[in-house]
Design a protein around this motif. Structure first.
Motif, mmCIF file in Angstrom:
data_model
loop_
_atom_site.group_PDB
_atom_site.id
_atom_site.type_symbol
_atom_site.label_atom_id
_atom_site.label_comp_id
_atom_site.label_asym_id
_atom_site.label_seq_id
_atom_site.Cartn_x
_atom_site.Cartn_y
_atom_site.Cartn_z
ATOM 1 N N SER A 1 0.801 -1.251 -0.014
ATOM 2 C CA SER A 1 0.049 0.059 -0.191
ATOM 3 C C SER A 1 0.786 1.201 -0.135
ATOM 4 O O SER A 1 1.789 1.423 0.535
ATOM 5 C CB SER A 1 -0.720 0.155 1.125
ATOM 6 O OG SER A 1 -1.772 -1.042 1.097
ATOM 7 N N ALA A 2 0.344 2.113 -0.728
ATOM 8 C CA ALA A 2 0.995 3.602 -0.764
ATOM 9 C C ALA A 2 0.212 4.308 0.456
ATOM 10 O O ALA A 2 -0.916 4.279 0.449
ATOM 11 C CB ALA A 2 0.887 4.297 -2.085
ATOM 12 N N VAL A 3 0.833 4.901 1.457
ATOM 13 C CA VAL A 3 0.474 5.909 2.617
ATOM 14 C C VAL A 3 1.058 6.883 2.831
ATOM 15 O O VAL A 3 2.273 7.171 2.209
ATOM 16 C CB VAL A 3 0.651 4.804 3.824
ATOM 17 C CG1 VAL A 3 -0.082 3.305 3.904
ATOM 18 C CG2 VAL A 3 2.022 4.600 4.234
ATOM 19 N N THR A 4 0.309 7.804 3.163
ATOM 20 C CA THR A 4 0.784 9.345 3.829
ATOM 21 C C THR A 4 0.582 9.143 5.095
ATOM 22 O O THR A 4 -0.520 9.301 5.630
ATOM 23 C CB THR A 4 0.375 10.389 3.107
ATOM 24 O OG1 THR A 4 0.797 10.315 1.630
ATOM 25 C CG2 THR A 4 1.007 11.668 3.624
ATOM 26 N N TRP A 5 1.581 9.396 6.077
ATOM 27 C CA TRP A 5 1.368 9.339 7.551
ATOM 28 C C TRP A 5 2.313 10.690 7.919
ATOM 29 O O TRP A 5 3.287 10.929 7.263
ATOM 30 C CB TRP A 5 2.036 8.218 8.540
ATOM 31 C CG TRP A 5 1.130 7.108 7.857
ATOM 32 C CD1 TRP A 5 -0.074 6.754 7.759
ATOM 33 C CD2 TRP A 5 1.588 5.842 7.933
ATOM 34 N NE1 TRP A 5 -0.431 5.430 7.786
ATOM 35 C CE2 TRP A 5 0.698 4.744 7.696
ATOM 36 C CE3 TRP A 5 3.109 5.101 7.968
ATOM 37 C CZ2 TRP A 5 0.933 3.318 7.491
ATOM 38 C CZ3 TRP A 5 3.225 3.589 7.912
ATOM 39 C CH2 TRP A 5 2.056 2.827 7.618
ATOM 40 N N LYS A 6 1.649 11.291 9.053
ATOM 41 C CA LYS A 6 2.341 12.437 9.758
ATOM 42 C C LYS A 6 3.235 11.727 10.794
ATOM 43 O O LYS A 6 3.057 10.913 11.727
ATOM 44 C CB LYS A 6 1.529 13.277 10.521
ATOM 45 C CG LYS A 6 2.150 14.466 11.090
ATOM 46 C CD LYS A 6 1.252 15.417 11.895
ATOM 47 C CE LYS A 6 0.184 15.802 11.206
ATOM 48 N NZ LYS A 6 -0.551 16.639 11.925
ATOM 49 N N LEU A 7 4.589 11.980 10.472
ATOM 50 C CA LEU A 7 5.487 11.229 11.286
ATOM 51 C C LEU A 7 6.383 12.285 12.281
ATOM 52 O O LEU A 7 6.614 13.350 12.020
ATOM 53 C CB LEU A 7 6.760 10.822 10.402
ATOM 54 C CG LEU A 7 6.107 9.572 9.532
ATOM 55 C CD1 LEU A 7 7.298 8.836 8.689
ATOM 56 C CD2 LEU A 7 5.347 8.601 10.161
ATOM 57 N N VAL A 8 6.884 11.607 13.425
ATOM 58 C CA VAL A 8 7.882 12.208 14.487
ATOM 59 C C VAL A 8 8.993 11.285 14.875
ATOM 60 O O VAL A 8 8.780 10.045 14.772
ATOM 61 C CB VAL A 8 6.862 12.424 15.795
ATOM 62 C CG1 VAL A 8 7.801 13.121 16.946
ATOM 63 C CG2 VAL A 8 5.722 13.123 15.495
ATOM 64 N N TRP B 1 7.683 7.565 14.770
ATOM 65 C CA TRP B 1 6.204 7.339 15.320
ATOM 66 C C TRP B 1 5.503 7.843 14.418
ATOM 67 O O TRP B 1 5.446 9.181 13.779
ATOM 68 C CB TRP B 1 5.969 7.869 16.763
ATOM 69 C CG TRP B 1 6.750 7.215 17.413
ATOM 70 C CD1 TRP B 1 7.809 7.780 18.476
ATOM 71 C CD2 TRP B 1 6.285 6.145 18.433
ATOM 72 N NE1 TRP B 1 8.145 7.010 19.361
ATOM 73 C CE2 TRP B 1 7.232 5.967 19.170
ATOM 74 C CE3 TRP B 1 5.221 5.347 18.464
ATOM 75 C CZ2 TRP B 1 7.108 4.746 20.380
ATOM 76 C CZ3 TRP B 1 5.378 4.327 19.118
ATOM 77 C CH2 TRP B 1 6.308 3.983 20.026
ATOM 78 N N GLU B 2 4.209 7.330 13.978
ATOM 79 C CA GLU B 2 2.893 7.988 13.286
ATOM 80 C C GLU B 2 2.277 8.567 14.111
ATOM 81 O O GLU B 2 2.026 7.979 15.398
ATOM 82 C CB GLU B 2 2.323 6.820 12.554
ATOM 83 C CG GLU B 2 1.107 7.253 11.384
ATOM 84 C CD GLU B 2 0.005 7.505 12.126
ATOM 85 O OE1 GLU B 2 -1.062 7.995 11.564
ATOM 86 O OE2 GLU B 2 -0.261 6.793 13.136
ATOM 87 N N VAL C 1 4.620 12.248 5.467
ATOM 88 C CA VAL C 1 5.541 11.419 4.585
ATOM 89 C C VAL C 1 5.094 10.303 4.019
ATOM 90 O O VAL C 1 3.944 9.839 4.516
ATOM 91 C CB VAL C 1 6.664 10.899 5.583
ATOM 92 C CG1 VAL C 1 7.704 10.038 4.831
ATOM 93 C CG2 VAL C 1 7.306 11.934 6.303
ATOM 94 N N THR C 2 5.069 10.325 2.514
ATOM 95 C CA THR C 2 4.653 9.116 1.608
ATOM 96 C C THR C 2 5.535 8.133 1.507
ATOM 97 O O THR C 2 6.660 8.344 1.138
ATOM 98 C CB THR C 2 4.159 9.948 0.336
ATOM 99 O OG1 THR C 2 3.314 10.836 0.729
ATOM 100 C CG2 THR C 2 3.570 8.994 -0.382
ATOM 101 N N GLY C 3 5.020 6.967 1.366
ATOM 102 C CA GLY C 3 5.808 5.826 1.293
ATOM 103 C C GLY C 3 4.899 4.426 0.890
ATOM 104 O O GLY C 3 3.734 4.844 0.641
ATOM 105 N N THR C 4 5.790 3.545 0.492
ATOM 106 C CA THR C 4 5.295 2.005 0.305
ATOM 107 C C THR C 4 5.390 1.170 1.242
ATOM 108 O O THR C 4 6.729 1.133 1.949
ATOM 109 C CB THR C 4 5.529 1.710 -1.251
ATOM 110 O OG1 THR C 4 5.316 2.816 -2.088
ATOM 111 C CG2 THR C 4 4.750 0.473 -1.515
#
Length: 146
Positions: free
Chosen positions: A23-30, A46-47, A62-65
Motif C-alpha cells: 500500500s501507498a500511505v501518507t502518515w504524519k511522522l515524528v 512514530w506515526e 511522509v509518503t511511502g510504500t
C-alpha cells in the motif's frame, strides 16, 4: 530508502485507515529518540494523527510504500494497584502481518493479559524525502497513551 515506523494500536483502531503490504500511505511522522533505538538498522519514527505533538517538535507528512508490517504483542502483569496492569519487561513478540486493520477493528487473539500495543512497519520512501529530525521536548510522556 527504508525507514521504520511504529503506529500505536489505539490510534490505528480509533481513526487509522487499513493498509497492507504494497500500500501507498501518507502518515504524519515524528522522529523517535535515536538513543532509545539502540541497534535498529534504520531510522525510526512514530506515526501521529491526533495532533498531540508539541509545536516545537517536527512532525511532517511522509509518503511511502509499506514493505513489511508486524503486530507487536506484549504480556502484562498485575500492577501495584488493584486491577492495574503493567507491561512485562522483555515480553514483546513481533508477529508478521499481510495487512493492518483500520478504525473500529482489532486483531483477533488479544486478551486483557496479552495484546497488541503497536504495529511496526518498514516504509520505503523516496531517496531525499523530507523526514522530521529528532527534537527533545521538556514535556514528559506527551507521546504516550494515558
Amino acid at each position: 530508502m527504508m525507514i521504520e515506523v511504529e503506529l500505536r494500536e489505539w490510534e490505528q483502531q480509533c481513526c487509522g485507515d487499513p493498509f497492507r503490504i504494497g500500500s501507498a500511505v501518507t502518515w504524519k511522522l515524528v522522529a523517535r529518540d535515536p538513543d532509545e533505538d539502540g541497534d535498529r538498522p534504520m531510522p525510526g519514527y512514530w506515526e501521529e494523527h491526533h495532533d498531540q505533538t508539541p509545536e516545537n517538535v517536527p512532525h511532517l507528512p511522509v509518503t511511502g510504500t509499506v514493505r513489511s508490517a508486524q503486530a507487536l504483542h506484549y504480556a502484562f502483569d498485575e500492577g501495584p494497584n488493584p486491577g492495574e496492569l503493567t507491561v512485562r519487561p522483555g515480553s514483546e513478540v513481533a508477529v508478521d502481518l499481510d495487512a493492518v486493520p483500520g478504525a473500529g477493528t482489532q486483531l483477533a487473539g488479544c486478551t486483557r493479559e496479552h495484546e497488541v500495543l503497536a504495529y511496526r512497519v518498514q516504509l520505503e520512501v523516496a531517496v531525499g524525502a523530507e523526514l522530521p529530525a529528532y527534537v527533545a521536548d521538556d514535556q514528559d510522556d506527551w507521546f504516550e497513551q494515558d
